[in-house]
Design a protein around this motif. Structure first.
Motif: not given
Length: 473
Positions: A218, A220, A258, A260-263
């Protein structure tokens, strides 16, 4: 004076074993080094010696890159110079070495797994241990690490470590030397170097092992350490200065990984800045692949490498326009086919190339299974199945069924299929019949023929288990 001579002689005798050991370690690294060192040594020799062949496309990056780009599937003038665990820093010097000894390529593909944008954990254990780079380059890297205070490189005694590795001192190599039992690794290391050369530099994940775990990553945040950002940009600038088109590719990761939107936001912002600074730069993010295309959470196996390479070739056909394979590329393709454990991937390897696959259909239902599963699921419409005639020199207990598929779509048969007193046989032009040996029982026999040089690549047997063809042992 006599006492002094005795003392000098004794000192010489004491030091002699260490001097001999030092000379041996310096001159015969392949006899004892382990892990990634043989590949780094291949990379050093390849980049710093002139090549007869002109390579239009060069690949740079880390182990994920080395595993993903299969030169034999791309073009005969593609070379994979990515090194396992290498950061942007090491790769900058790889490109410099290449340009110092060769004409500039037209295109340079660059890919990195996110971890290698943040740290260089293996600088000592691989970069320095293998002596991949020259003293001046090692000093530049160490000075850059000092400037940016890179903690993974600045060990407690980093200058002592630097001198120990640079001078081949036994304290850094004695463990490998002892584990190798003097000269036991030379044959193995020489073999892996030959295999690396055969496959155009690709050595990571050259197997059909499939990842079946559930521990996916994942992500981040997307962050590039300032040290590696500088070398990333220097590599791109070096490309542009030499008329090379730089292409950044974020490699596909297994389905379920996964971000994230931040990534995604940080990724887009970073590469938008790079594209603005270097307008000729292209940036691609390939979508996820099924887990069976990997051998762990981020390294592709041979199936993933083939899929990715074919998709990359379709996206940038102008980069891989050397479509007619040479002997080296054919040898690598043959070797990859020999290692295959699935019929559908054999067909992927031969698609568009002058290879023929013959199928000995002992079950009598391969035609229907091919139409139901292989042709539809693997988009192999161009690889039409055709019936192969059998010459009978002896009476057959029943009429065997043999089918063929040629990568170019042609139905010209490169070999005669015979039924002899010993059973089925295949005969290439000008050669004696070769028995078609299959595993016992209810199996599908497979022969792959390289039509470029009129040779049988391999013979395999498959069983149909759980609606899939499984390699018979």
């Amino acid at each position: 004076m006599k006492q002094i001579r005795k003392l000098v002689f004794k000192c010489f005798c004491v030091l002699l074993p260490f001097v001999v050991l030092w000379c041996y370690m310096r001159q015969h690294m392949l006899a004892f080094v382990d892990i990634e060192a043989p590949y780094y040594i291949w990379n050093r020799e390849k980049t710093n010696s002139e090549q007869e062949k002109y390579y239009r496309v060069i690949i740079l990056g880390d182990s994920t890159t080395n595993a993903a780009y299969a030169p034999e599937a791309l073009s005969r003038d593609t070379l994979n110079l990515a090194m396992s665990a290498a950061s942007t820093m090491e790769n900058y010097y790889v490109l410099r070495d290449w340009l110092d000894h060769h004409p500039a390529p037209e295109v340079c593909y660059i890919s990195f797994w996110d971890v290698h944008f943040k740290q260089d954990v293996y600088f000592w254990m691989r970069t320095m241990y293998s002596h991949r780079f020259r003293l001046s380059q090692n000093l530049e890297m160490l000075e850059a690490a000092i400037s940016y205070k890179e903690p993974f490189i600045l060990t407690e005694h980093y200058w002592l470590d630097f001198l120990s590795y640079q001078l081949y001192l036994p304290n850094k190599y004695i463990a490998s030397f002892m584990n190798a039992s003097f000269n036991q690794r030379y044959k193995t290391n020489s073999g892996v170097i030959r295999a690396t050369e055969l496959h155009g530099g690709r050595y990571v994940g050259r197997s059909t092992t499939e990842y079946n775990g559930n521990e996916l990553e994942s992500y981040e945040e997307f962050r590039v350490n300032p040290l590696f950002d500088e070398y990333y940009r220097k590599t791109i600038e070096l490309c542009i200065e030499n008329g090379i088109t730089p292409r950044i590719v974020k490699l596909p990761l297994p389905e379920g990984t996964q971000f994230t939107d931040q990534y995604r936001k940080e990724f887009e912002e970073y590469y938008e800045e790079l594209r603005n600074a270097y307008p000729s730069l292209t940036v691609d993010w390939f979508p996820a692949y099924p887990k069976d295309r990997y051998f762990d959470t981020h390294h592709m196996n041979s199936h993933g490498a083939l899929q990715f390479s074919l998709e990359l070739k379709e996206r940038y056909p102008e980069d891989f326009r050397a479509t007619e394979p040479d002997e080296e590329q054919l040898a690598a393709i043959d070797d990859s086919i020999k290692a295959e454990n699935k019929i559908e991937w054999i067909l992927k390897w031969i698609s568009g190339k002058d290879y023929t696959v013959l199928f000995y259909d002992q079950r009598g239902n391969f035609q229907s299974m091919y139409k139901d599963r292989l042709q539809e699921d693997w988009a192999a419409e161009a690889l039409a199945l055709y019936s192969v005639p059998i010459d009978r020199t002896a009476e057959a207990p029943e009429a065997p069924l043999v089918w063929g598929i040629t990568g170019t779509g042609k139905h010209t048969l490169p070999a005669a299929v015979l039924w002899t007193e010993e059973g089925l046989a295949v005969q290439l032009d000008g050669e004696e019949p070769r028995p078609w040996v299959t595993a016992s029982g209810d199996v599908l026999g497979v022969i792959v023929i390289n039509n470029y040089n009129q040779s049988i690549v391999c013979m395999k047997s498959f069983r149909y288990v759980d609606e899939a063809f499984t390699l018979a042992q």
